[in-house]
Design an enzyme around this catalytic site. Structure first.
Site, short mmCIF file in Angstrom:
data_model
loop_
_atom_site.label_atom_id
_atom_site.label_comp_id
_atom_site.label_asym_id
_atom_site.label_seq_id
_atom_site.Cartn_x
_atom_site.Cartn_y
_atom_site.Cartn_z
N LYS A 268 32.65 50.48 23.65
CA LYS A 268 32.49 50.79 22.21
C LYS A 268 31.88 52.17 22.07
O LYS A 268 30.81 52.45 22.60
CB LYS A 268 31.60 49.74 21.55
CG LYS A 268 31.12 50.12 20.14
CD LYS A 268 30.27 49.02 19.49
CE LYS A 268 29.63 49.51 18.19
NZ LYS A 268 28.82 48.47 17.53
N LYS A 280 23.26 50.50 6.44
CA LYS A 280 22.06 49.94 7.08
C LYS A 280 20.81 50.44 6.36
O LYS A 280 20.84 51.49 5.73
CB LYS A 280 21.98 50.42 8.54
CG LYS A 280 22.96 49.77 9.48
CD LYS A 280 22.77 50.29 10.90
CE LYS A 280 23.75 49.68 11.87
NZ LYS A 280 23.61 48.24 12.07
N ASP A 291 24.90 53.91 19.61
CA ASP A 291 25.95 52.90 19.43
C ASP A 291 27.25 53.25 20.18
O ASP A 291 28.24 52.53 20.09
CB ASP A 291 26.22 52.70 17.93
CG ASP A 291 26.66 51.28 17.60
OD1 ASP A 291 26.37 50.37 18.41
OD2 ASP A 291 27.29 51.08 16.55
N ASP A 350 29.67 47.08 8.45
CA ASP A 350 28.73 47.30 9.55
C ASP A 350 29.13 46.53 10.81
O ASP A 350 28.54 46.70 11.87
CB ASP A 350 27.31 46.90 9.10
CG ASP A 350 26.24 47.48 10.00
OD1 ASP A 350 26.58 48.34 10.84
OD2 ASP A 350 25.07 47.06 9.88
N ARG A 354 33.56 45.53 16.66
CA ARG A 354 34.61 44.60 17.08
C ARG A 354 35.99 45.08 16.62
O ARG A 354 37.00 44.72 17.21
CB ARG A 354 34.30 43.19 16.55
CG ARG A 354 34.27 43.09 15.06
CD ARG A 354 33.58 41.82 14.57
NE ARG A 354 32.12 41.88 14.71
CZ ARG A 354 31.30 40.88 14.42
NH1 ARG A 354 31.77 39.72 14.01
NH2 ARG A 354 29.99 41.02 14.56
N1 BES Z 1 25.69 48.53 16.32
C1 BES Z 1 25.34 47.34 15.64
C2 BES Z 1 24.63 46.33 16.54
C3 BES Z 1 23.29 46.71 17.10
C4 BES Z 1 22.13 46.23 16.51
C5 BES Z 1 23.17 47.47 18.23
C6 BES Z 1 20.90 46.55 17.04
C7 BES Z 1 21.94 47.81 18.77
C8 BES Z 1 20.80 47.33 18.17
C9 BES Z 1 26.60 46.68 15.09
O1 BES Z 1 27.62 47.53 14.72
C10 BES Z 1 26.20 45.94 13.85
O2 BES Z 1 25.78 46.57 12.93
N2 BES Z 1 26.34 44.62 13.89
C11 BES Z 1 25.99 43.80 12.78
C12 BES Z 1 27.08 42.77 12.60
C13 BES Z 1 26.97 41.97 11.34
C14 BES Z 1 27.23 42.85 10.14
C15 BES Z 1 27.96 40.83 11.40
C16 BES Z 1 24.66 43.13 13.09
O3 BES Z 1 24.44 42.76 14.24
O4 BES Z 1 23.85 43.02 12.19
ZN ZN Z 2 27.69 49.33 15.69
MN MN Z 3 27.41 48.28 12.75
#
Ligand code: BES
Ligand code: ZN
Ligand code: MN
Length: 501
Positions: A268, A280, A291, A350, A354
């Site tokens: 990714k 965010k 990321d 966000d 995926r």
């Molecule tokens: N890059 C983030 C996940 C992440 C969180 C990485 C903390 C490193 C530290 C990912 O893209 C994300 O924002 N995921 C969301 C998914 C949700 C919206 C279903 C999350 O985990 O809150």
């Molecule tokens: Zn992310």
């Molecule tokens: Mn995200």
């Protein structure tokens, strides 16, 4: 600058003129004991008994967390001695050796040493590769953006592994490979640590191309237009909100002899994750420069592969985009197609990782891999489940799980097997498209994995690694320093080397 590492058989390490001498001591250790033998006793004698005195005062017992520094005041050739506790003797796998050498590397930086002798405990002299890895990894610092006083004045340039025993005939090769692997992981760390105004999809693609030329692997880059033309519409959608267009980068290594297997890796590469329109909170948003750690690992892995030259075909693919809010950005409610053909309803912008991975996995599946592995800083839910220092891995079958587990045993990286719970697949049903891309809050790392599985096509053997926690560290530990870690590279490399056997 690079570190010159050599191995020297000697029973007089105290006669080597360096800034720092590091010696490891097993627990339990009682330094005051007159009958004590080995390197510590030799050093203590050369120091006129001053070393054991300090160790006694510091209650040094060889425990794994113990570390004592002593000025030598000219009594031996080195200016300073650092004694490291090694813990109990039953732990001496590659991870333990790598950690020992990394602690020496970190100590060298802390002591502003440019040269160091590392006195090896008995038995370590035959395992120089993890030791050389450890030196590179522990001495790593990200200092590119410092100027003036903040720029470190001393850099570790020379390391001698000293042992009273004979080194193996292939000592030099082991050191070379270890340094090559360490440099690969450090490459991944550099890319991840760089700020998002330096690393964006085009710049990381250019860097990969540069590394490919340098190390002799092939690099193909698809730009914004090519991505859309080929039908990678999910990757394209995520990239829409940024003035930096997305890139798909395909790196490949083909061995000179006949390849035993074909392994394909996917990372990714969200070079900055603002969350997009589902933005965010401000607090901690800057951390989302990391990321793209999964993608950074892909470049690091290829650099390491070029150093060990396994008889395996290795492909590493980076799915790169910047997730930003903008008039052109993709929105919650959108429906986009994918390279696989399935349509996806966007729920939360966000959950972009995926989406870019889905198209990259379909592309990777087209290469018909014997084993397909992806790694991604995918979900906060995974960090909730396992904390900051363990990642999760998911697999499609038991044989793949066992293979991956033995690679983990060799690398010593901390990854925990989690289940792809079929029952939760219902959460990804959409009223208006083939799939929606997020499920409920609970089990968020699992549903992300289930979503990805929809895009691996005919691939039988697949591993998905959610590295959101350990891709960056908030403090030094093991062979890591604070900041990006390159977590994953060592395991993937071990997987590759095992496939070559
Ligand atoms: N890059 C983030 C996940 C992440 C969180 C990485 C903390 C490193 C530290 C990912 O893209 C994300 O924002 N995921 C969301 C998914 C949700 C919206 C279903 C999350 O985990 O809150
Ligand atoms: Zn992310
Ligand atoms: Mn995200």
């Amino acid at each position: 600058m690079s570190i010159k590492i050599t191995a020297r058989s000697t029973d007089k390490p105290h006669e080597i003129a360096v800034d720092l001498l590091v010696v490891g001591v097993w627990a339990p250790s009682s330094p005051a004991k007159k009958s004590a033998k080995g390197a510590l006793a030799t050093l203590d004698a050369a120091m006129g008994g001053a070393l054991s005195k300090v160790l006694e005062r510091e209650e040094f017992a060889g425990k794994a967390e113990q570390q004592v520094a002593v000025h030598t005041a000219g009594r031996i050739a080195a200016s300073k001695i650092v004694v490291l506790g090694l813990g109990s003797k039953d732990a001496s796998d590659a991870a333990h050796l790598r950690t020992f050498a990394a602690r020496a590397g970190r100590a060298a930086n802390a002591e502003r040493a440019t040269s160091a002798v590392i006195v090896l405990p008995e038995g370590f002299e035959s395992k120089l590769r993890p030791l050389a890895e450890g030196v590179e990894l522990g001495a790593y610092r990200f200092t590119r953006h410092f100027t003036g006083d903040r720029k470190p004045k001393a850099e570790l340039a020379e390391v001698v592994f000293a042992s009273e025993h004979k080194f193996a005939a292939d000592a030099k090769k082991q050191i070379e490979q270890g340094q090559g692997v360490g440099r690969g992981v450090n490459m991944a760390r550099d890319l991840s640590n760089e700020p998002p105004n330096v690393i964006f999809p085009k710049s990381i693609a250019d860097l990969a191309t540069h590394e490919g030329k340098k190390h002799g692997f092939k690099v193909t880059v698809f730009d914004d237009k090519e991505i859309e033309k080929r039908g990678m519409l999910l990757l394209h959608a995520v990239g829409r909100g940024s003035s930096h267009g997305p890139r798909l980068v395909h790196m490949s290594y083909v061995p000179s002899g006949k390849a035993k297997k074909r392994l394909v890796f996917v990372g990714k590469g969200i070079t900055f994750d603002s969350g997009g329109l589902s933005i965010k909170p401000a607090q901690g948003m800057g951390e989302m420069k990391h990321d793209m750690s999964g993608a950074a690992n892909m470049v690091g892995l290829m650099v390491a592969v070029a150093a060990v030259k396994p008889d395996v075909e290795v492909h590493a693919i980076m799915a790169c985009a910047e997730n930003m809010p903008d008039g052109n950005a993709y929105r919650p409610g959108d429906i986009w197609g994918s390279l696989d053909g399935k349509t996806v309803e966007i729920i939360n912008t966000d959950a972009e990782g995926r989406l870019v991975l889905a198209d990259a996995l379909t592309y990777a599946a087209g290469l018909e891999p014997d084993l397909l592995v992806d790694n991604a800083t995918l979900t906060g839910a995974c960090v909730v489940a396992l904390g900051m220092t363990w990642s999760a891995f998911y697999v499609t079958n038991e044989d793949t799980r066992a293979k991956f587990a033995s690679a983990l045993k060799e690398s010593g990286e901390q990854m925990w097997h989690m289940p792809l719970v079929d029952e939760y697949k219902d959460q990804l049903k959409s009223d208006c498209a083939d799939l929606k891309h997020t499920g409920e809050r609970w089990g968020g790392s699992i549903t992300a994995g289930l979503f990805l599985r929809e895009f691996i096509g005919k691939t039988k053997n697949w591993v998905h690694c959610d590295i959101a926690g350990p891709s960056a560290a908030d403090r030094p530990s093991g062979w890591n320093v604070k900041g990006a870690t390159g977590h994953g590279v060592l395991t993937f490399l071990s997987l590759i080397e095992r496939s070559a056997k």
